[in-house]
Design a protein around this motif. Structure first.
Motif, PDB file in Angstrom:
ATOM      1  N   ALA A 113      15.841 -45.035  29.053  1.00 26.41           N
ATOM      2  CA  ALA A 113      15.750 -45.637  27.723  1.00 26.41           C
ATOM      3  C   ALA A 113      15.740 -44.551  26.662  1.00 26.41           C
ATOM      4  CB  ALA A 113      14.491 -46.497  27.610  1.00 26.41           C
ATOM      5  N   ILE A 114      16.395 -44.825  25.539  1.00 26.94           N
ATOM      6  CA  ILE A 114      16.475 -43.836  24.466  1.00 26.94           C
ATOM      7  C   ILE A 114      15.972 -44.434  23.146  1.00 26.94           C
ATOM      8  CG2 ILE A 114      18.243 -42.337  25.444  1.00 26.94           C
ATOM      9  CD1 ILE A 114      20.330 -43.960  23.809  1.00 26.94           C
ATOM     10  N   PRO A 115      14.679 -44.720  23.056  1.00 29.92           N
ATOM     11  CA  PRO A 115      14.151 -45.240  21.794  1.00 29.92           C
ATOM     12  C   PRO A 115      14.283 -44.211  20.683  1.00 29.92           C
ATOM     13  CG  PRO A 115      12.357 -44.538  23.214  1.00 29.92           C
ATOM     14  CD  PRO A 115      13.613 -44.466  24.043  1.00 29.92           C
ATOM     15  N   GLY A 116      14.509 -44.696  19.489  1.00 33.06           N
ATOM     16  CA  GLY A 116      14.517 -43.791  18.356  1.00 33.06           C
ATOM     17  C   GLY A 116      13.095 -43.378  18.009  1.00 33.06           C
ATOM     18  N   ALA A 117      12.965 -42.196  17.449  1.00 30.78           N
ATOM     19  CA  ALA A 117      11.643 -41.714  17.013  1.00 30.78           C
ATOM     20  C   ALA A 117      11.878 -40.733  15.880  1.00 30.78           C
ATOM     21  CB  ALA A 117      10.895 -41.053  18.164  1.00 30.78           C
ATOM     22  N   GLU A 118      11.736 -41.234  14.657  1.00 29.19           N
ATOM     23  CA  GLU A 118      11.989 -40.365  13.506  1.00 29.19           C
ATOM     24  C   GLU A 118      10.794 -39.473  13.176  1.00 29.19           C
ATOM     25  OE1 GLU A 118      12.918 -44.044  12.961  1.00 29.19           O
ATOM     26  OE2 GLU A 118      14.456 -43.109  14.211  1.00 29.19           O
ATOM     27  N   THR A 119       9.623 -39.823  13.739  1.00 28.92           N
ATOM     28  CA  THR A 119       8.410 -39.049  13.460  1.00 28.92           C
ATOM     29  C   THR A 119       7.666 -38.765  14.758  1.00 28.92           C
ATOM     30  OG1 THR A 119       6.923 -40.955  13.219  1.00 28.92           O
ATOM     31  CG2 THR A 119       8.176 -40.281  11.263  1.00 28.92           C
ATOM     32  N   ARG A 120       6.777 -37.793  14.702  1.00 27.07           N
ATOM     33  CA  ARG A 120       5.991 -37.443  15.882  1.00 27.07           C
ATOM     34  C   ARG A 120       5.013 -38.568  16.253  1.00 27.07           C
ATOM     35  NH1 ARG A 120       4.563 -31.630  13.428  1.00 27.07           N
ATOM     36  NH2 ARG A 120       5.182 -32.802  11.556  1.00 27.07           N
ATOM     37  N   VAL A 121       4.575 -39.320  15.276  1.00 26.39           N
ATOM     38  CA  VAL A 121       3.683 -40.446  15.562  1.00 26.39           C
ATOM     39  C   VAL A 121       4.398 -41.471  16.432  1.00 26.39           C
ATOM     40  CG1 VAL A 121       2.431 -42.388  14.553  1.00 26.39           C
ATOM     41  CG2 VAL A 121       2.318 -40.132  13.467  1.00 26.39           C
ATOM     42  N   HIS A 122       5.627 -41.817  16.056  1.00 26.26           N
ATOM     43  CA  HIS A 122       6.408 -42.772  16.834  1.00 26.26           C
ATOM     44  C   HIS A 122       6.711 -42.213  18.227  1.00 26.26           C
ATOM     45  CE1 HIS A 122       8.096 -44.578  12.836  1.00 26.26           C
ATOM     46  NE2 HIS A 122       6.816 -44.857  13.032  1.00 26.26           N
ATOM     47  N   LEU A 123       6.997 -40.934  18.291  1.00 31.28           N
ATOM     48  CA  LEU A 123       7.295 -40.297  19.578  1.00 31.28           C
ATOM     49  C   LEU A 123       6.125 -40.438  20.543  1.00 31.28           C
ATOM     50  CD1 LEU A 123       8.924 -38.324  21.438  1.00 31.28           C
ATOM     51  CD2 LEU A 123       7.693 -36.475  20.267  1.00 31.28           C
ATOM     52  N   ARG A 124       4.928 -40.126  20.089  1.00 32.31           N
ATOM     53  CA  ARG A 124       3.755 -40.191  20.961  1.00 32.31           C
ATOM     54  C   ARG A 124       3.500 -41.623  21.434  1.00 32.31           C
ATOM     55  NH1 ARG A 124       0.852 -36.845  16.328  1.00 32.31           N
ATOM     56  NH2 ARG A 124       1.854 -34.820  16.675  1.00 32.31           N
ATOM     57  N   GLU A 125       3.725 -42.571  20.548  1.00 34.23           N
ATOM     58  CA  GLU A 125       3.562 -43.976  20.915  1.00 34.23           C
ATOM     59  C   GLU A 125       4.535 -44.357  22.016  1.00 34.23           C
ATOM     60  OE1 GLU A 125       4.675 -47.787  18.426  1.00 34.23           O
ATOM     61  OE2 GLU A 125       2.754 -47.000  17.735  1.00 34.23           O
ATOM     62  N   ASN A 126       5.777 -43.911  21.872  1.00 31.72           N
ATOM     63  CA  ASN A 126       6.795 -44.224  22.875  1.00 31.72           C
ATOM     64  C   ASN A 126       6.506 -43.536  24.210  1.00 31.72           C
ATOM     65  OD1 ASN A 126       8.092 -45.642  20.859  1.00 31.72           O
ATOM     66  ND2 ASN A 126       9.663 -44.092  20.500  1.00 31.72           N
ATOM     67  N   ALA A 127       6.086 -42.271  24.137  1.00 33.58           N
ATOM     68  CA  ALA A 127       5.879 -41.488  25.354  1.00 33.58           C
ATOM     69  C   ALA A 127       4.803 -42.092  26.246  1.00 33.58           C
ATOM     70  CB  ALA A 127       5.519 -40.043  24.992  1.00 33.58           C
ATOM     71  N   ALA A 128       3.888 -42.848  25.653  1.00 28.23           N
ATOM     72  CA  ALA A 128       2.818 -43.471  26.439  1.00 28.23           C
ATOM     73  C   ALA A 128       3.371 -44.447  27.466  1.00 28.23           C
ATOM     74  CB  ALA A 128       1.837 -44.187  25.509  1.00 28.23           C
ATOM     75  N   ALA A 129       4.585 -44.946  27.254  1.00 26.66           N
ATOM     76  CA  ALA A 129       5.184 -45.908  28.182  1.00 26.66           C
ATOM     77  C   ALA A 129       5.391 -45.316  29.562  1.00 26.66           C
ATOM     78  CB  ALA A 129       6.517 -46.405  27.627  1.00 26.66           C
ATOM     79  N   ALA A 130       5.615 -44.009  29.627  1.00 26.85           N
ATOM     80  CA  ALA A 130       5.886 -43.359  30.913  1.00 26.85           C
ATOM     81  C   ALA A 130       4.676 -43.404  31.841  1.00 26.85           C
ATOM     82  CB  ALA A 130       6.319 -41.914  30.688  1.00 26.85           C
ATOM     83  N   LYS A 131       3.496 -43.680  31.298  1.00 27.08           N
ATOM     84  CA  LYS A 131       2.273 -43.701  32.104  1.00 27.08           C
ATOM     85  C   LYS A 131       1.875 -45.123  32.514  1.00 27.08           C
ATOM     86  CE  LYS A 131       0.485 -39.553  29.788  1.00 27.08           C
ATOM     87  NZ  LYS A 131      -0.640 -38.989  28.983  1.00 27.08           N
ATOM     88  N   ILE A 132       2.661 -46.112  32.096  1.00 26.33           N
ATOM     89  CA  ILE A 132       2.316 -47.507  32.374  1.00 26.33           C
ATOM     90  C   ILE A 132       3.085 -48.007  33.595  1.00 26.33           C
ATOM     91  CG2 ILE A 132       2.391 -49.872  31.511  1.00 26.33           C
ATOM     92  CD1 ILE A 132       2.166 -48.732  28.689  1.00 26.33           C
ATOM     93  N   THR A 133       2.379 -48.539  34.558  1.00 27.50           N
ATOM     94  CA  THR A 133       3.001 -49.181  35.714  1.00 27.50           C
ATOM     95  C   THR A 133       2.672 -50.666  35.658  1.00 27.50           C
ATOM     96  OG1 THR A 133       2.775 -47.179  37.058  1.00 27.50           O
ATOM     97  CG2 THR A 133       3.143 -49.260  38.223  1.00 27.50           C
ATOM     98  N   LEU A 134       3.693 -51.494  35.592  1.00 34.34           N
ATOM     99  CA  LEU A 134       3.502 -52.935  35.468  1.00 34.34           C
ATOM    100  C   LEU A 134       3.461 -53.592  36.848  1.00 34.34           C
ATOM    101  CD1 LEU A 134       5.934 -53.646  32.498  1.00 34.34           C
ATOM    102  CD2 LEU A 134       3.457 -53.346  32.404  1.00 34.34           C
ATOM    103  N   THR A 135       2.481 -54.428  37.064  1.00 37.48           N
ATOM    104  CA  THR A 135       2.379 -55.167  38.310  1.00 37.48           C
ATOM    105  C   THR A 135       3.256 -56.417  38.241  1.00 37.48           C
ATOM    106  OG1 THR A 135       0.549 -56.544  37.544  1.00 37.48           O
ATOM    107  CG2 THR A 135      -0.007 -54.405  38.523  1.00 37.48           C
ATOM    108  N   ASP A 136       3.433 -57.075  39.363  1.00 42.08           N
ATOM    109  CA  ASP A 136       4.188 -58.327  39.379  1.00 42.08           C
ATOM    110  C   ASP A 136       3.536 -59.354  38.467  1.00 42.08           C
ATOM    111  OD1 ASP A 136       6.006 -57.278  41.147  1.00 42.08           O
ATOM    112  OD2 ASP A 136       5.084 -58.173  42.933  1.00 42.08           O
TER     113      ASP A 136
END
Length: 334
Positions: A282-305
């Motif tokens: 996935a290539i979300p846009g991130a014009e600021t470092r705040v948005h970047l950090r918010e997006n990067a948190a997704a890499a640590k989330i594992t979704l269950t069924d």
């Protein structure tokens, strides 16, 4: 971040990349070059190893900004850029009917690549996409020119963007396609019907652009007043009238799940995309470092069924109101 393989030609990228359209484009309002470069540098530090840009962003300015950010860091980053969209009338603002043309002629492919290499300040492009299919040029001719660039060492991998399953199959017979860019998110799941099965059968990866629904799934846009006057989303059907309110209702359901999981709606929406398969980046846009950090948190989330079932119930497929693009901007796919 652990790398994901896209295609069968050796392309490996971080699951989360960063889209650079908003860093230098009028599409989403004003941009800040200094903040854009700082955001890219922090992205590299966070393990983001995949940058996506295009010559049409700006035009040209996004590639120039990426080039500045890459200095001294080129060997750590997979760089993707695109060709093929050309301004038809750059004097007209996009919110007032600004239209684009397309060009897939082999001569244009070669000249566009050389220009992008110069703006990026690199000796090769890791993945070079045809941004939009040219209905007047057989895809075999365009991909043939891209194959020549591979053999010349100017690009490493070939990609397509907004191409139909039929177009992809035809292109793949000329030279292996490593990845196809497609809009894919909780509110854009069209590729699941035909394109995604074809890509998986052919062993081609997916690069999901607008995985946050042009920022809508971040939860930061609650009315058109949250958008700049020249923001393209003001003329996007999903942000207009009754469509907008219906989509906000869906978002509120997703936000409730995110709150229970102690994450942002943006991180949850991105985690959903990444969880759709190891062949998807996935290539979300991130014009600021705040948005970047918010997006990067997704890499640590594992979704269950169970998580996925709740998300599906809250945000069912085909529940979003409005077309992806205004009719005059809808991509030709063949």
């Amino acid at each position: 971040m652990n790398l994901r393989k896209l295609g069968s030609q050796g392309l490996a990228v971080s699951p989360l990349g960063i889209g650079c359209m908003g860093m230098a484009s009028e599409t989403y309002g004003p941009a800040d070059e200094k903040e854009a470069i700082a955001t890219l540098h922090e992205a590299f530090d966070l393990g983001v190893r995949f940058i996506d840009t295009s010559d049409i962003y700006g035009p040209f300015r996004s590639e120039q900004i990426v080039g500045k950010a890459l200095k001294g860091r080129r060997d750590k980053v997979v760089v993707g850029t695109k060709f093929g969209i050309v301004p038809a009338d750059p004097s007209t603002p996009i919110t007032e009917g600004h239209k684009m043309g397309v060009d897939g002629r082999p001569s244009y492919v070669r000249s566009a690549c050389d220009a992008s290499l110069q703006r990026l300040g690199v000796d090769h492009i890791d993945i070079y996409y045809q941004h939009r299919v040219d209905p007047d040029v057989p895809i075999e001719e365009t991909v043939g020119a891209l194959a020549e660039l591979v053999h010349a060492g100017k690009i490493r991998h070939i990609g397509l963007s907004e191409a139909s399953a039929t177009i992809v199959e035809r292109a793949h017979t000329v030279h292996p396609v490593s990845a196809v860019q497609a809009e894919y998110s909780l509110w854009s799941r069209d590729i699941e019907d035909h394109l995604l099965p074809t890509l998986r059968r052919l062993g081609i990866g997916v690069v999901a652009y607008s995985p946050l629904g042009r920022g809508f799934l971040s939860g930061r846009i609650r009315s058109l007043n949250d958008l700049a006057p020249d923001d393209y989303r003001r003329v996007n059907p999903r942000f207009m009238g009754e469509n907008f309110q219906r989509n906000l209702d869906l978002l509120d359901e997703l936000a409730a799940i995110a709150e229970e999981m102690d994450c942002t709606t943006a991180a949850l929406a991105l985690a959903w995309v990444l969880g759709r398969g190891a062949d998807i980046a996935a290539i979300p846009g991130a014009e600021t470092r705040v948005h970047l950090r918010e997006n990067a948190a997704a890499a640590k989330i594992t979704l269950t069924d169970q998580d996925l079932q709740r998300i599906e119930k809250a945000f069912p497929k085909d529940s979003v109101a409005g077309d992806r693009y205004p009719a005059e901007h809808m991509p030709f796919q063949g």
